[in-house]
Scaffold this motif. Structure first.
Motif, PDB file in Angstrom:
ATOM      1  N   VAL A 176      10.618   4.380  -8.994  1.00 31.58           N
ATOM      2  CA  VAL A 176      10.274   4.557  -7.582  1.00 31.58           C
ATOM      3  C   VAL A 176       8.795   4.267  -7.366  1.00 31.58           C
ATOM      4  O   VAL A 176       8.407   3.500  -6.478  1.00 31.58           O
ATOM      5  N   ARG A 177       7.934   4.881  -8.189  1.00 25.01           N
ATOM      6  CA  ARG A 177       6.492   4.661  -8.049  1.00 25.01           C
ATOM      7  C   ARG A 177       6.104   3.248  -8.488  1.00 25.01           C
ATOM      8  O   ARG A 177       5.141   2.668  -7.980  1.00 25.01           O
ATOM      9  N   THR A 178       6.846   2.701  -9.437  1.00 21.10           N
ATOM     10  CA  THR A 178       6.626   1.308  -9.817  1.00 21.10           C
ATOM     11  C   THR A 178       6.858   0.390  -8.624  1.00 21.10           C
ATOM     12  O   THR A 178       6.060  -0.513  -8.351  1.00 21.10           O
ATOM     13  N   ASN A 179       7.949   0.618  -7.907  1.00 26.49           N
ATOM     14  CA  ASN A 179       8.229  -0.207  -6.731  1.00 26.49           C
ATOM     15  C   ASN A 179       7.173  -0.011  -5.638  1.00 26.49           C
ATOM     16  O   ASN A 179       6.807  -0.960  -4.943  1.00 26.49           O
ATOM     17  N   ALA A 180       6.701   1.231  -5.486  1.00 30.64           N
ATOM     18  CA  ALA A 180       5.660   1.496  -4.487  1.00 30.64           C
ATOM     19  C   ALA A 180       4.375   0.748  -4.832  1.00 30.64           C
ATOM     20  O   ALA A 180       3.762   0.110  -3.965  1.00 30.64           O
ATOM     21  N   LEU A 181       3.966   0.820  -6.090  1.00 28.51           N
ATOM     22  CA  LEU A 181       2.766   0.096  -6.517  1.00 28.51           C
ATOM     23  C   LEU A 181       2.993  -1.412  -6.479  1.00 28.51           C
ATOM     24  O   LEU A 181       2.083  -2.177  -6.150  1.00 28.51           O
ATOM     25  N   LYS A 182       4.207  -1.806  -6.808  1.00 25.73           N
ATOM     26  CA  LYS A 182       4.532  -3.233  -6.822  1.00 25.73           C
ATOM     27  C   LYS A 182       4.322  -3.872  -5.450  1.00 25.73           C
ATOM     28  O   LYS A 182       3.759  -4.969  -5.355  1.00 25.73           O
ATOM     29  N   VAL A 183       4.772  -3.196  -4.394  1.00 19.05           N
ATOM     30  CA  VAL A 183       4.645  -3.812  -3.065  1.00 19.05           C
ATOM     31  C   VAL A 183       3.175  -3.961  -2.670  1.00 19.05           C
ATOM     32  O   VAL A 183       2.804  -4.925  -1.987  1.00 19.05           O
ATOM     33  N   VAL A 184       2.337  -3.027  -3.126  1.00 16.24           N
ATOM     34  CA  VAL A 184       0.904  -3.158  -2.844  1.00 16.24           C
ATOM     35  C   VAL A 184       0.321  -4.321  -3.645  1.00 16.24           C
ATOM     36  O   VAL A 184      -0.463  -5.122  -3.121  1.00 16.24           O
ATOM     37  N   CYS A 185       0.727  -4.406  -4.909  1.00 16.76           N
ATOM     38  CA  CYS A 185       0.217  -5.483  -5.768  1.00 16.76           C
ATOM     39  C   CYS A 185       0.679  -6.862  -5.296  1.00 16.76           C
ATOM     40  O   CYS A 185      -0.021  -7.853  -5.493  1.00 16.76           O
ATOM     41  N   VAL A 186       1.861  -6.928  -4.695  1.00 20.06           N
ATOM     42  CA  VAL A 186       2.326  -8.188  -4.140  1.00 20.06           C
ATOM     43  C   VAL A 186       1.596  -8.496  -2.841  1.00 20.06           C
ATOM     44  O   VAL A 186       1.211  -9.635  -2.567  1.00 20.06           O
ATOM     45  N   LEU A 187       1.376  -7.459  -2.043  1.00 24.59           N
ATOM     46  CA  LEU A 187       0.746  -7.634  -0.737  1.00 24.59           C
ATOM     47  C   LEU A 187      -0.656  -8.230  -0.855  1.00 24.59           C
ATOM     48  O   LEU A 187      -1.003  -9.169  -0.123  1.00 24.59           O
ATOM     49  N   VAL A 188      -1.453  -7.711  -1.773  1.00 26.84           N
ATOM     50  CA  VAL A 188      -2.854  -8.147  -1.866  1.00 26.84           C
ATOM     51  C   VAL A 188      -2.988  -9.634  -2.198  1.00 26.84           C
ATOM     52  O   VAL A 188      -3.622 -10.386  -1.448  1.00 26.84           O
ATOM     53  N   PRO A 189      -2.393 -10.127  -3.301  1.00 29.14           N
ATOM     54  CA  PRO A 189      -2.539 -11.567  -3.569  1.00 29.14           C
ATOM     55  C   PRO A 189      -1.805 -12.443  -2.553  1.00 29.14           C
ATOM     56  O   PRO A 189      -2.200 -13.597  -2.337  1.00 29.14           O
ATOM     57  N   THR A 190      -0.757 -11.895  -1.914  1.00 32.72           N
ATOM     58  CA  THR A 190      -0.044 -12.686  -0.912  1.00 32.72           C
ATOM     59  C   THR A 190      -0.906 -12.917   0.322  1.00 32.72           C
ATOM     60  O   THR A 190      -0.879 -14.005   0.926  1.00 32.72           O
ATOM     61  N   VAL A 191      -1.680 -11.913   0.711  1.00 31.79           N
ATOM     62  CA  VAL A 191      -2.611 -12.088   1.831  1.00 31.79           C
ATOM     63  C   VAL A 191      -3.629 -13.170   1.494  1.00 31.79           C
ATOM     64  O   VAL A 191      -3.959 -14.030   2.329  1.00 31.79           O
ATOM     65  N   VAL A 192      -4.118 -13.127   0.252  1.00 30.80           N
ATOM     66  CA  VAL A 192      -5.072 -14.151  -0.192  1.00 30.80           C
ATOM     67  C   VAL A 192      -4.416 -15.530  -0.154  1.00 30.80           C
ATOM     68  O   VAL A 192      -4.997 -16.506   0.355  1.00 30.80           O
ATOM     69  N   ALA A 193      -3.198 -15.607  -0.694  1.00 32.94           N
ATOM     70  CA  ALA A 193      -2.487 -16.887  -0.720  1.00 32.94           C
ATOM     71  C   ALA A 193      -2.215 -17.395   0.687  1.00 32.94           C
ATOM     72  O   ALA A 193      -2.375 -18.595   0.975  1.00 32.94           O
ATOM     73  N   LEU A 194      -1.812 -16.496   1.585  1.00 33.43           N
ATOM     74  CA  LEU A 194      -1.527 -16.887   2.965  1.00 33.43           C
ATOM     75  C   LEU A 194      -2.773 -17.458   3.635  1.00 33.43           C
ATOM     76  O   LEU A 194      -2.695 -18.437   4.392  1.00 33.43           O
ATOM     77  N   ALA A 195      -3.916 -16.857   3.351  1.00 31.49           N
ATOM     78  CA  ALA A 195      -5.168 -17.361   3.922  1.00 31.49           C
ATOM     79  C   ALA A 195      -5.468 -18.773   3.413  1.00 31.49           C
ATOM     80  O   ALA A 195      -5.881 -19.652   4.179  1.00 31.49           O
ATOM     81  N   VAL A 196      -5.237 -18.997   2.117  1.00 37.50           N
ATOM     82  CA  VAL A 196      -5.482 -20.319   1.537  1.00 37.50           C
ATOM     83  C   VAL A 196      -4.546 -21.354   2.147  1.00 37.50           C
ATOM     84  O   VAL A 196      -4.971 -22.446   2.568  1.00 37.50           O
ATOM     85  N   PHE A 197      -3.257 -21.018   2.224  1.00 39.78           N
ATOM     86  CA  PHE A 197      -2.282 -21.955   2.773  1.00 39.78           C
ATOM     87  C   PHE A 197      -2.530 -22.233   4.255  1.00 39.78           C
ATOM     88  O   PHE A 197      -2.336 -23.352   4.731  1.00 39.78           O
ATOM     89  N   THR A 198      -2.948 -21.186   4.978  1.00 41.79           N
ATOM     90  CA  THR A 198      -3.254 -21.365   6.401  1.00 41.79           C
ATOM     91  C   THR A 198      -4.435 -22.312   6.581  1.00 41.79           C
ATOM     92  O   THR A 198      -4.422 -23.194   7.446  1.00 41.79           O
TER      93      THR A 198
END
Length: 252
Positions: A176-198
């Protein structure tokens, strides 16, 4: 880009399913990427556009886990740093990488995770009462997280499985806590990636936001399920999703 009604329905449904799958396991982009490509998008544009839904989906999931006190925050900064560094490097690489490299890389990740779960299932399911490690106490976890961040920035699909291996396998958080941390860890680099792609003009916002509506609903449902489900149920769901993800990569 003109979007037909059937494409809107397709994006909403696949977004909903992907939101559930990504929050509880990973590999939801194996549904959303083909859905975007069915609309005629090249793989690189679909890969970039998919980040809109992934970003908003994980923001909803993060808020849900935090609200139910399932998101550990005491070591969050140390966990996020390597994923952010890796995510930036991965996004730069994906922006210039040839399309042919994406599918083999994704398939290799999915098959590796399937083998790990078959041979050593305890890696992703620590015994009840296990005290998690700090990142500074497990240097190998830093490299796992950096690699996951790079992969998240590069291709996204299936990154949840790498993060689960790092967070549950290396740092020994429960699922459960792994999934909670996972979504944060995915969110951070995805925001960075989205900015690059944009910045490179590779994001189609209208289909991306339609997909995001379904994905956010899926994430909301998944959090409600995760906080009440038995650990064994989450483990089996993860295993099934790994197999389905591998099959999906082979099909598309």
């Amino acid at each position: 880009m003109e979007i037909a009604l059937e494409h809107i329905v397709l994006l909403m449904i696949t977004g909903l399913l992907a939101g559930v799958i990504n929050t509880l396991a990973g590999g939801g982009s194996n549904l959303t990427l083909p859905a975007l490509m069915v609309m005629g998008m090249p793989a690189d544009i679909a890969n970039a556009t998919n980040r809109v839904a992934v970003t908003l989906q994980n923001a909803v999931a993060m808020q849900g886990f935090y609200k139910h006190d399932k998101l550990p925050t005491d070591d969050l900064g140390a966990i996020l740093l390597p994923t952010l560094v890796g995510g930036f490097c991965g996004a730069i690489g994906a922006s210039y990488a040839p399309e042919w490299i994406l599918k083999p890389l994704l398939l290799a990740v999915m098959l590796t995770m399937t083998v790990i779960m078959l041979v050593k299932p305890g890696v992703i399911s620590p015994p009840p009462g296990t005290i998690p490690h700090k990142v500074k106490a497990k240097p190998s976890a830093w490299w796992w997280l950096a690699g996951a961040g790079f992969y998240a920035g590069f291709i996204q699909a299936g990154v949840g499985f790498i993060l689960i291996t790092a967070l549950a396998g290396s740092l020994r958080y429960d699922l459960v806590r792994t999934n909670a941390l996972k979504v944060v860890c995915v969110l951070v680099p995805t925001v960075v990636a989205l900015a690059v792609f944009t910045a490179r003009g590779q994001v189609l916002w209208v289909p991306g936001l339609i997909l995001a509506v379904g994905s956010m609903a899926g994430a909301y449902i998944a959090v409600k399920f995760a906080i009440t489900a038995k650990p064994a149920t989450l483990k089996w769901f993860l295993f099934v999703m790994t197999l389905c993800g591998s099959a999906a990569v082979l099909m598309f």
